[in-house]
Design an enzyme around this catalytic site. Structure first.
Site, PDB file in Angstrom:
ATOM      1  N   ALA A  80       0.855  -1.184   0.000  1.00 29.72           N
ATOM      2  CA  ALA A  80       0.000   0.000   0.000  1.00 29.72           C
ATOM      3  C   ALA A  80       0.889   1.231   0.000  1.00 29.72           C
ATOM      4  CB  ALA A  80      -0.870  -0.014   1.248  1.00 29.72           C
ATOM      5  N   GLY A 119       0.721  -5.180   0.689  1.00 29.16           N
ATOM      6  CA  GLY A 119      -0.372  -5.177  -0.278  1.00 29.16           C
ATOM      7  C   GLY A 119       0.044  -5.756  -1.619  1.00 29.16           C
ATOM      8  N   GLU A 122      -0.422  -9.262  -1.227  1.00 30.28           N
ATOM      9  CA  GLU A 122      -1.870  -9.499  -1.126  1.00 30.28           C
ATOM     10  C   GLU A 122      -2.528  -9.467  -2.507  1.00 30.28           C
ATOM     11  OE1 GLU A 122      -2.172  -6.491   2.031  1.00 30.28           O
ATOM     12  OE2 GLU A 122      -3.253  -7.993   3.202  1.00 30.28           O
ATOM     13  N   GLU A 142       4.068  -5.660   7.181  1.00 29.77           N
ATOM     14  CA  GLU A 142       3.236  -4.633   7.808  1.00 29.77           C
ATOM     15  C   GLU A 142       3.529  -4.426   9.288  1.00 29.77           C
ATOM     16  OE1 GLU A 142       2.184  -6.780   5.576  1.00 29.77           O
ATOM     17  OE2 GLU A 142       0.687  -5.906   4.247  1.00 29.77           O
TER      18      GLU A 142
HETATM   19  N1  3HC Z   1       4.608   3.427   0.075  1.00 32.34           N
HETATM   20  C1  3HC Z   1       5.086   4.640  -0.229  1.00 32.34           C
HETATM   21  N2  3HC Z   1       6.394   4.892  -0.421  1.00 32.34           N
HETATM   22  C2  3HC Z   1       7.238   3.863  -0.310  1.00 32.34           C
HETATM   23  C3  3HC Z   1       6.807   2.566   0.005  1.00 32.34           C
HETATM   24  C4  3HC Z   1       5.410   2.365   0.192  1.00 32.34           C
HETATM   25  N3  3HC Z   1       4.917   1.149   0.475  1.00 32.34           N
HETATM   26  N4  3HC Z   1       7.870   1.753   0.041  1.00 32.34           N
HETATM   27  C5  3HC Z   1       8.945   2.523  -0.229  1.00 32.34           C
HETATM   28  N5  3HC Z   1       8.561   3.792  -0.446  1.00 32.34           N
HETATM   29  C6  3HC Z   1       9.403   4.929  -0.824  1.00 32.34           C
HETATM   30  C7  3HC Z   1      10.466   5.219   0.213  1.00 32.34           C
HETATM   31  O1  3HC Z   1       9.963   6.067   1.223  1.00 32.34           O
HETATM   32  C8  3HC Z   1      11.521   5.883  -0.629  1.00 32.34           C
HETATM   33  O2  3HC Z   1      11.106   7.214  -0.841  1.00 32.34           O
HETATM   34  P1  3HC Z   1      12.195   8.388  -0.977  1.00 32.34           P
HETATM   35  O3  3HC Z   1      13.016   8.025  -2.166  1.00 32.34           O
HETATM   36  O4  3HC Z   1      11.371   9.597  -1.113  1.00 32.34           O
HETATM   37  O5  3HC Z   1      12.982   8.322   0.300  1.00 32.34           O
HETATM   38  C9  3HC Z   1      11.430   5.152  -1.964  1.00 32.34           C
HETATM   39  O6  3HC Z   1      10.139   4.550  -1.971  1.00 32.34           O
HETATM   40  C10 3HC Z   1      12.462   4.072  -2.156  1.00 32.34           C
HETATM   41  O7  3HC Z   1      12.434   3.215  -1.025  1.00 32.34           O
HETATM   42  P2  3HC Z   1      13.762   2.658  -0.388  1.00 32.34           P
HETATM   43  O8  3HC Z   1      14.744   3.750  -0.201  1.00 32.34           O
HETATM   44  O9  3HC Z   1      13.368   1.865   0.803  1.00 32.34           O
HETATM   45  O10 3HC Z   1      14.265   1.722  -1.566  1.00 32.34           O
HETATM   46  P3  3HC Z   1      14.986   0.331  -1.494  1.00 32.34           P
HETATM   47  O11 3HC Z   1      15.253  -0.044  -2.897  1.00 32.34           O
HETATM   48  O12 3HC Z   1      16.114   0.363  -0.519  1.00 32.34           O
HETATM   49  O13 3HC Z   1      13.906  -0.692  -0.870  1.00 32.34           O
HETATM   50  C11 3HC Z   1      11.747  -1.723  -0.642  1.00 32.34           C
HETATM   51  C12 3HC Z   1      12.743  -0.998  -1.572  1.00 32.34           C
HETATM   52  C13 3HC Z   1      12.331  -3.076  -0.225  1.00 32.34           C
HETATM   53  C14 3HC Z   1      10.483  -1.928  -1.382  1.00 32.34           C
HETATM   54  C15 3HC Z   1      11.529  -0.875   0.619  1.00 32.34           C
HETATM   55  O14 3HC Z   1      11.203   0.434   0.219  1.00 32.34           O
HETATM   56  C16 3HC Z   1      10.424  -1.343   1.528  1.00 32.34           C
HETATM   57  O15 3HC Z   1      10.630  -2.255   2.318  1.00 32.34           O
HETATM   58  N6  3HC Z   1       9.272  -0.665   1.463  1.00 32.34           N
HETATM   59  C17 3HC Z   1       8.176  -0.863   2.392  1.00 32.34           C
HETATM   60  C18 3HC Z   1       7.430  -2.128   2.128  1.00 32.34           C
HETATM   61  C19 3HC Z   1       6.269  -2.225   3.084  1.00 32.34           C
HETATM   62  O16 3HC Z   1       6.370  -1.994   4.273  1.00 32.34           O
HETATM   63  N7  3HC Z   1       5.104  -2.616   2.545  1.00 32.34           N
HETATM   64  C20 3HC Z   1       3.904  -2.715   3.302  1.00 32.34           C
HETATM   65  C21 3HC Z   1       3.139  -1.452   3.176  1.00 32.34           C
HETATM   66  S1  3HC Z   1       1.725  -1.411   4.187  1.00 32.34           S
HETATM   67  C22 3HC Z   1       0.601  -2.362   3.322  1.00 32.34           C
HETATM   68  O17 3HC Z   1       0.863  -2.830   2.267  1.00 32.34           O
HETATM   69  C23 3HC Z   1      -0.727  -2.476   3.992  1.00 32.34           C
HETATM   70  C24 3HC Z   1      -1.609  -3.457   3.311  1.00 32.34           C
HETATM   71  O18 3HC Z   1      -1.581  -4.683   3.994  1.00 32.34           O
HETATM   72  C25 3HC Z   1      -3.030  -2.974   3.273  1.00 32.34           C
END
Ligand code: 3HC
Ligand code: NAI
Length: 724
Positions: A80, A119, A122, A142
């Site tokens: 998400a 997500g 998912e 998450e």
């Molecule tokens: N939403 C919005 N922005 C995100 C994001 C997300 N899910 N994931 C990463 N970003 C952004 C980061 O903030 C960063 O922004 P910036 O350049 O402005 O600082 C940019 O994307 C690049 O991210 P990273 O610097 O972390 O890039 P990497 O290549 O090192 O890592 C990644 C990539 C492994 C995908 C890592 O970003 C990550 O782990 N992201 C989060 C994944 C996550 O937690 N997903 C779950 C989200 S909650 C969800 O899905 C709820 C659902 O169940 C309903």
């Protein structure tokens, strides 16, 4: 309607005005939908709308017999859009989009490369088949954001992969690789292709040709399970989570899957997800997520290239020098380590060998790498001349300004032009050290934490004349060594140790005035720290604080309180864990101690001598005082520009001092408690001790202007309210 893009037909839905972030392309009879939302294809509102519209289109597109969903760029979908979490949720909601995918009458295949997280996984679980290319990872991270999967992950994953796998993946948040995912049934196929589109198309072809039955996770029947398994998982997860709610709720959500229908399970998941999404823990963990990524974004090094970093020098092979050398070697750098004599070199080599050997045992390094390190990468010498080719030298000799100045004069004489000269000092003035060289612009503080090959934090201490590319090199070294680098300015103790000194003083006052060290430790453990301050003092060695107090005694201000009760322990040769006794007693080398009864006698005697009337502070009052001291000093650190932003303080305390991440650091915590409340407490405490409890100007001005530390992080006003 179709428009030409390259040699492929690019279609947009006629009923929905697409933002074009999910494209729809026909490859013969297979529709390929590409999610394109750089950098990580987060499922923003526009993506959800596009995806939904394209699924509708596919379902009614007679020329398409199957569909493949892929991600553009480096990943499939990272989940998400976390940035949207603060905004009101707008339809279509992700669970509905995923339900719609699953309801499709023709097969939909997720072709995963890079990562499918949260997500993203998912969405894949809503598809009828999942294919992974080499190196792909899938996970539900998450919990690290203080929430649980909220789009069916907790209900579909156990149905597809079993409860055990779901209980492994959801509470830990750890992603798994393709072979693990294939074994668990999460992936139907692992492709040899590196291109997800090719992998997805090949799989779609086989599904069409073979008429493989479509599988909907929501309709799979969960295996029967013993309810005791969930109770055991909850206990184990709660113990590890130390106060963080989301991993435990993750277990509960999986348990729901074993008790109800899919539809009811989805409703329950939603309730749990929403409750966590509105929690302080989610706010704190999101803050930590974005702060991690903001640490290195500094105007002074934007676009500045770091200097070359291949060979480094380390001076001093004691506790810190050996750890720093280990960390550098483990991350592919060559190291020349300088000690005073052969004997000290031998000790340093033995420590490094033990560290590296430990890393090999844990599978962090291969035996070949170990051999290469000792045959090629590590050089030991007593001659400073062997540093002539070093790109960067880190000094880690005794904490004595005269010794350090001497070392820097020698470095100035032997190091090549452009070499970065760094000190690992904990407290000393980096400007004064830089001033003894002819090249102060090349001098910087690189403050590692003990044990340096394990601890994540690196304070990059920027002195008055440090050049921007030297700062950039400090951050680059942090990256190479896989540390979390935080920019700090020069002052006594920089960010972390300065704040530590303040809350330790508050703790000593709390103890002197009637509580015990064990009360304070218990409160901080309950708060979420892994150890309380007195257990930490025992671990670090009580002799360190004793030496500091001896130095400080002659410089005390007339109205400054001074706490000498730990001296009574040191006088008996009790220096903490290493001597088996300190605030705690460590029987037979145990790492966890039991309270030392002598501490009560010592305190009673000291209070009598100092005519202190004992106060009986509640746990809440102990916590309030401790945190007020931390927040107040942290505010001064930001006000003076020692930390650029409150978030730099938060990450320093989390990575270097065990502050619970799920509370987001002291500044985030202060925002949650309310700055006015904290300021009022400080003013109240100042009635007893107006030397220690002087409110930070920044705190006063934020309260006056109704702003928060988060406002400063977001750039609303300069970091120093006094400047606004
Ligand atoms: N939403 C919005 N922005 C995100 C994001 C997300 N899910 N994931 C990463 N970003 C952004 C980061 O903030 C960063 O922004 P910036 O350049 O402005 O600082 C940019 O994307 C690049 O991210 P990273 O610097 O972390 O890039 P990497 O290549 O090192 O890592 C990644 C990539 C492994 C995908 C890592 O970003 C990550 O782990 N992201 C989060 C994944 C996550 O937690 N997903 C779950 C989200 S909650 C969800 O899905 C709820 C659902 O169940 C309903
Ligand atoms: P230590 O006493 O374990 O090691 C210092 C080493 O430096 C000794 O092995 C000594 O032989 C060597 N040395 C002294 N003078 C030298 C010289 N002129 N040339 C070459 N080698 C020389 O000390 P420790 O704990 O490793 O501390 C080193 C520095 O790191 C200090 O500035 C300290 O404040 C800082 N530091 C210490 C931390 C800790 O937890 N121990 C944490 C972070 C920083």
């Amino acid at each position: 309607m179709g428009i030409e893009r390259g040699d492929r037909e690019f279609c947009v839905s006629s009923s929905f005005k697409s933002s074009g972030q999910v494209s729809y392309e026909l490859h013969d009879d297979v529709a390929v939908m590409t999610v394109n939302n750089a950098p990580v294809n987060a499922l923003s509102l526009a993506i959800r709308q596009d995806l939904q519209a394209n699924i509708e289109r596919f379902d009614s597109d007679a020329s398409a017999k199957a569909a493949v969903i892929v991600g553009a760029g480096k990943v499939f979908i990272a989940g998400a859009d976390i940035r949207e979490f603060k905004l009101p949720a707008i339809e279509p909601h992700l669970p509905d989009v995923i339900d719609r995918i699953e309801e499709c009458t023709k097969p939909v295949i997720a072709a995963i490369h890079g990562v499918a997280l949260g997500g993203g996984l998912e969405v894949a679980l809503g598809c009828h088949f999942r294919v992974g290319v080499k190196g792909a990872k899938v996970g539900l991270p998450e919990v690290h954001l203080g929430i649980i999967p909220g789009a069916g992950g907790t209900q579909r994953l156990p149905r597809l992969a079993g409860y055990e796998k779901a209980l492994e993946m959801i509470p830990s948040g750890a992603p798994i690789g393709t072979s693990d995912a294939k074994a668990a049934g999460i992936l139907d196929h692992v492709s040899e292709e590196s291109d997800a589109v090719a992998a997805g198309l090949a799989f779609a072809r086989s599904v069409i040709d073979e008429g493989t039955p479509m599988r909907r996770c929501s309709q799979l029947v969960p295996a029967a399970v013993d309810a005791k398994m969930f109770e055991a998982a909850k206990l184990a997860v709660a113990k590890r989570a130390r106060g963080q709610m989301s991993p435990v709720v993750g277990v509960e959500a999986v348990e729901v899957a074993s008790q109800t229908s899919f539809a009811e399970g989805m409703e329950k998941e939603r309730e749990m997800f929403m409750a966590l999404k509105n929690s302080a823990q989610h706010r704190a963990l999101s803050h930590a997520f974005f702060s991690d990524r903001a640490l290195g974004k500094l105007p002074e090094i934007e676009g500045v290239a770091p200097r070359q970093l291949k060979a480094i020098g380390v001076i001093g092979g004691g506790t810190m020098g050996a750890g720093i050398a280990t960390s550098a070697l483990m991350n592919g750098l060559s190291v020349t380590l300088i000690e005073r004599d052969e004997e000290a070199l031998g000790r340093a080599k033995a420590t490094i060998a033990a560290n590296i050997g430990g890393a090999v045992k844990k599978g962090k390094l291969s035996a070949d790498q170990e051999v290469r390190i000792f045959e090629e990468a590590l050089k030991l010498s007593t001659d400073y001349g062997s540093l002539s080719n070093a790109d960067l030298v880190i000094e880690a000799v005794f904490e004595d300004i005269e010794v350090k100045k001497q070392v820097f004069k020698q470095l100035d004489a032997v190091c090549k032009a452009g070499a970065v000269l760094a000190t690992n000092t904990s407290y000393l003035d980096v400007d004064a050290i830089a001033a003894v060289t002819e090249r102060p612009e090349d001098v910087i503080g690189l403050h590692f934490f003990s044990p340096a090959h394990i601890m994540k934090l690196l304070e990059v201490v920027v002195a008055e004349k440090t050049a921007p590319d030297v700062i950039a090199t400090g951050f680059q070294l942090g990256k190479i060594m896989r540390k979390v680098a935080v920019r700090a300015g020069v002052c006594d103790g920089f960010i972390g140790n300065r704040i530590l000194a303040s809350y330790r003083t508050a703790a000593d006052a709390i103890v002197m005035d009637g509580s015990t060290p064990f009360d304070v430790d218990e409160v901080m453990l309950e708060f979420g720290f892994a150890m309380g301050p007195y257990a930490v003092a025992d671990l670090a060695g009580l002799d360190i604080g004793w030496a500091t107090r001896k130095r400080k005694a002659p410089t005390l201000a007339p109205n400054e309180r001074f706490f000498t009760f730990p001296d009574r322990l040191c006088e008996q040769g009790w220096f903490g864990q290493k001597t088996g006794k300190g605030f705690y007693i460590y029987e037979n080398g145990a790492r966890k101690g039991v309270p030392n009864p002598t501490v009560f006698e010592v305190l009673a005697e000291e209070r009598k001598q100092k005519k202190i009337t004992e106060q009986n502070l509640s746990k809440e009052q102990i916590l309030e005082r401790y945190m007020a001291a931390m927040v107040n000093e942290a505010a001064k650190v930001v006000e003076e520009g020692i930390a650029l932003r409150p978030l730099d303080v938060d990450m320093t305390l989390i990575y270097g001092y065990g502050f619970p991440r799920w509370r987001g650091g002291p500044m985030q915590y202060a925002d949650e408690v309310g700055l006015e409340k904290i300021l009022n407490n400080i003013r109240e405490y100042a009635r007893e001790d107006d030397y220690f409890w002087q409110p930070a100007k920044l705190l006063e001005e934020l309260v006056e202007s109704g702003r928060t530390f988060a406002d400063l992080n977001a750039g609303k006003g300069s970091q120093s309210a006094t400047k606004t």
